[in-house]
Design a protein around this motif. Structure first.
Motif, PDB file in Angstrom:
ATOM      1  N   MET A  22      37.054  53.669  44.876  1.00  0.00           N
ATOM      2  CA  MET A  22      38.112  53.200  45.748  1.00  0.00           C
ATOM      3  C   MET A  22      37.549  52.351  46.888  1.00  0.00           C
ATOM      4  O   MET A  22      37.984  51.236  47.108  1.00  0.00           O
ATOM      5  CB  MET A  22      38.900  54.406  46.277  1.00  0.00           C
ATOM      6  N   ILE A  23      36.535  52.882  47.589  1.00  0.00           N
ATOM      7  CA  ILE A  23      35.925  52.152  48.697  1.00  0.00           C
ATOM      8  C   ILE A  23      35.273  50.873  48.182  1.00  0.00           C
ATOM      9  O   ILE A  23      35.395  49.810  48.795  1.00  0.00           O
ATOM     10  CB  ILE A  23      34.886  53.024  49.433  1.00  0.00           C
ATOM     11  N   ALA A  24      34.591  50.960  47.044  1.00  0.00           N
ATOM     12  CA  ALA A  24      33.935  49.778  46.483  1.00  0.00           C
ATOM     13  C   ALA A  24      34.956  48.695  46.150  1.00  0.00           C
ATOM     14  O   ALA A  24      34.704  47.508  46.365  1.00  0.00           O
ATOM     15  CB  ALA A  24      33.125  50.160  45.246  1.00  0.00           C
ATOM     16  N   GLY A  25      36.107  49.098  45.660  1.00  0.00           N
ATOM     17  CA  GLY A  25      37.168  48.135  45.363  1.00  0.00           C
ATOM     18  C   GLY A  25      37.667  47.446  46.623  1.00  0.00           C
ATOM     19  O   GLY A  25      37.950  46.239  46.614  1.00  0.00           O
ATOM     20  N   LEU A  26      37.775  48.195  47.702  1.00  0.00           N
ATOM     21  CA  LEU A  26      38.176  47.602  48.981  1.00  0.00           C
ATOM     22  C   LEU A  26      37.112  46.637  49.501  1.00  0.00           C
ATOM     23  O   LEU A  26      37.442  45.593  50.081  1.00  0.00           O
ATOM     24  CB  LEU A  26      38.439  48.698  50.021  1.00  0.00           C
ATOM     25  N   LEU A  27      35.849  46.981  49.275  1.00  0.00           N
ATOM     26  CA  LEU A  27      34.768  46.083  49.673  1.00  0.00           C
ATOM     27  C   LEU A  27      34.843  44.763  48.898  1.00  0.00           C
ATOM     28  O   LEU A  27      34.664  43.687  49.475  1.00  0.00           O
ATOM     29  CB  LEU A  27      33.407  46.749  49.445  1.00  0.00           C
ATOM     30  N   VAL A  28      35.120  44.844  47.600  1.00  0.00           N
ATOM     31  CA  VAL A  28      35.260  43.629  46.795  1.00  0.00           C
ATOM     32  C   VAL A  28      36.455  42.816  47.283  1.00  0.00           C
ATOM     33  O   VAL A  28      36.377  41.591  47.421  1.00  0.00           O
ATOM     34  CB  VAL A  28      35.378  43.957  45.288  1.00  0.00           C
ATOM     35  N   GLY A  29      37.566  43.490  47.563  1.00  0.00           N
ATOM     36  CA  GLY A  29      38.743  42.795  48.090  1.00  0.00           C
ATOM     37  C   GLY A  29      38.443  42.090  49.404  1.00  0.00           C
ATOM     38  O   GLY A  29      38.846  40.939  49.619  1.00  0.00           O
ATOM     39  N   GLY A  30      37.722  42.766  50.286  1.00  0.00           N
ATOM     40  CA  GLY A  30      37.326  42.151  51.548  1.00  0.00           C
ATOM     41  C   GLY A  30      36.393  40.969  51.341  1.00  0.00           C
ATOM     42  O   GLY A  30      36.493  39.949  52.030  1.00  0.00           O
ATOM     43  N   ALA A  31      35.491  41.092  50.361  1.00  0.00           N
ATOM     44  CA  ALA A  31      34.576  39.993  50.044  1.00  0.00           C
ATOM     45  C   ALA A  31      35.343  38.783  49.526  1.00  0.00           C
ATOM     46  O   ALA A  31      35.018  37.642  49.862  1.00  0.00           O
ATOM     47  CB  ALA A  31      33.542  40.444  49.013  1.00  0.00           C
ATOM     48  N   ILE A  32      36.369  39.026  48.731  1.00  0.00           N
ATOM     49  CA  ILE A  32      37.200  37.932  48.218  1.00  0.00           C
ATOM     50  C   ILE A  32      37.926  37.240  49.372  1.00  0.00           C
ATOM     51  O   ILE A  32      37.930  36.009  49.471  1.00  0.00           O
ATOM     52  CB  ILE A  32      38.193  38.444  47.155  1.00  0.00           C
ATOM     53  N   LEU A  33      38.537  38.016  50.246  1.00  0.00           N
ATOM     54  CA  LEU A  33      39.243  37.433  51.395  1.00  0.00           C
ATOM     55  C   LEU A  33      38.300  36.633  52.297  1.00  0.00           C
ATOM     56  O   LEU A  33      38.641  35.538  52.752  1.00  0.00           O
ATOM     57  CB  LEU A  33      39.945  38.519  52.200  1.00  0.00           C
ATOM     58  N   ALA A  34      37.117  37.174  52.543  1.00  0.00           N
ATOM     59  CA  ALA A  34      36.149  36.478  53.395  1.00  0.00           C
ATOM     60  C   ALA A  34      35.693  35.178  52.746  1.00  0.00           C
ATOM     61  O   ALA A  34      35.569  34.141  53.417  1.00  0.00           O
ATOM     62  CB  ALA A  34      34.952  37.388  53.676  1.00  0.00           C
ATOM     63  N   ILE A  81      35.268  39.059  38.902  1.00  0.00           N
ATOM     64  CA  ILE A  81      36.456  39.338  39.719  1.00  0.00           C
ATOM     65  C   ILE A  81      36.368  38.578  41.037  1.00  0.00           C
ATOM     66  O   ILE A  81      37.307  37.893  41.444  1.00  0.00           O
ATOM     67  CB  ILE A  81      36.608  40.856  39.954  1.00  0.00           C
ATOM     68  N   TRP A  82      35.229  38.673  41.707  1.00  0.00           N
ATOM     69  CA  TRP A  82      35.045  38.028  43.006  1.00  0.00           C
ATOM     70  C   TRP A  82      35.176  36.510  42.891  1.00  0.00           C
ATOM     71  O   TRP A  82      35.922  35.884  43.649  1.00  0.00           O
ATOM     72  CB  TRP A  82      33.681  38.421  43.565  1.00  0.00           C
ATOM     73  N   SER A  83      34.458  35.928  41.946  1.00  0.00           N
ATOM     74  CA  SER A  83      34.494  34.467  41.840  1.00  0.00           C
ATOM     75  C   SER A  83      35.827  33.981  41.281  1.00  0.00           C
ATOM     76  O   SER A  83      36.365  32.968  41.742  1.00  0.00           O
ATOM     77  CB  SER A  83      33.333  33.965  40.980  1.00  0.00           C
ATOM     78  N   GLY A  84      36.389  34.692  40.305  1.00  0.00           N
ATOM     79  CA  GLY A  84      37.663  34.279  39.716  1.00  0.00           C
ATOM     80  C   GLY A  84      38.813  34.362  40.694  1.00  0.00           C
ATOM     81  O   GLY A  84      39.576  33.404  40.860  1.00  0.00           O
ATOM     82  N   LEU A  85      38.945  35.486  41.353  1.00  0.00           N
ATOM     83  CA  LEU A  85      40.033  35.628  42.324  1.00  0.00           C
ATOM     84  C   LEU A  85      39.785  34.774  43.560  1.00  0.00           C
ATOM     85  O   LEU A  85      40.728  34.286  44.188  1.00  0.00           O
ATOM     86  CB  LEU A  85      40.253  37.092  42.680  1.00  0.00           C
ATOM     87  N   GLY A  86      38.523  34.558  43.892  1.00  0.00           N
ATOM     88  CA  GLY A  86      38.207  33.636  44.973  1.00  0.00           C
ATOM     89  C   GLY A  86      38.625  32.214  44.627  1.00  0.00           C
ATOM     90  O   GLY A  86      39.157  31.481  45.468  1.00  0.00           O
ATOM     91  N   THR A  87      38.413  31.815  43.379  1.00  0.00           N
ATOM     92  CA  THR A  87      38.823  30.495  42.917  1.00  0.00           C
ATOM     93  C   THR A  87      40.336  30.342  42.985  1.00  0.00           C
ATOM     94  O   THR A  87      40.857  29.343  43.496  1.00  0.00           O
ATOM     95  CB  THR A  87      38.335  30.259  41.472  1.00  0.00           C
ATOM     96  N   VAL A  88      41.048  31.336  42.492  1.00  0.00           N
ATOM     97  CA  VAL A  88      42.512  31.297  42.527  1.00  0.00           C
ATOM     98  C   VAL A  88      43.009  31.300  43.974  1.00  0.00           C
ATOM     99  O   VAL A  88      43.928  30.553  44.333  1.00  0.00           O
ATOM    100  CB  VAL A  88      43.103  32.478  41.725  1.00  0.00           C
TER     101      VAL A  88
END
Length: 110
Positions: free
Chosen positions: A1-13, A62-69
């Motif tokens: 759960m926490i790791a998923g939030l970290l990835v989400g934050g990384a995408i937003l940043a 996930i990070w690069s794909g959602l970051g691209t979108v």
């Protein structure tokens, strides 16, 4: 759960930093340039923390794909960039690819 939030934050940043690149006018404007630097640094720190428990391949996809979108969507909203049918198709393919990697790539360490 926490790791998923970290990835989400990384995408937003990362998306924030990428969109700020355009606003920086080639890194010649101080505030947007600072947002670029801080955003990318934060993105990599959060991603590195998430990778302590998650697998690199699916998480990077996930990070690069959602970051691209996210960057594409932000460009459309903030900078009035065109959204063409081919662009929408490409975005959909990225999202489907990310979903497949997430579902079948095994995101956590075994």
């Amino acid at each position: 759960m926490i790791a998923g939030l970290l990835v989400g934050g990384a995408i937003l940043a990362e998306v924030t930093a990428t969109l700020s690149l355009r606003a920086s006018h080639g890194l010649t404007r101080l505030v947007p340039s600072a947002v670029v630097a801080v955003g990318y640094l934060l993105a990599f720190v959060l991603l590195a923390r998430a990778l302590k428990t998650l697998n690199v391949g699916p998480v990077y996809a996930i990070w690069s794909g959602l970051g691209t979108v996210g960057a594409l969507a932000g460009g459309v909203v903030l900078y009035d960039e065109p959204l063409r049918p081919g662009t929408v198709l490409g975005m959909a393919l990225v999202i489907v690819g990310v979903a497949v990697l997430y579902l079948y790539g095994g995101t956590t360490h075994e």
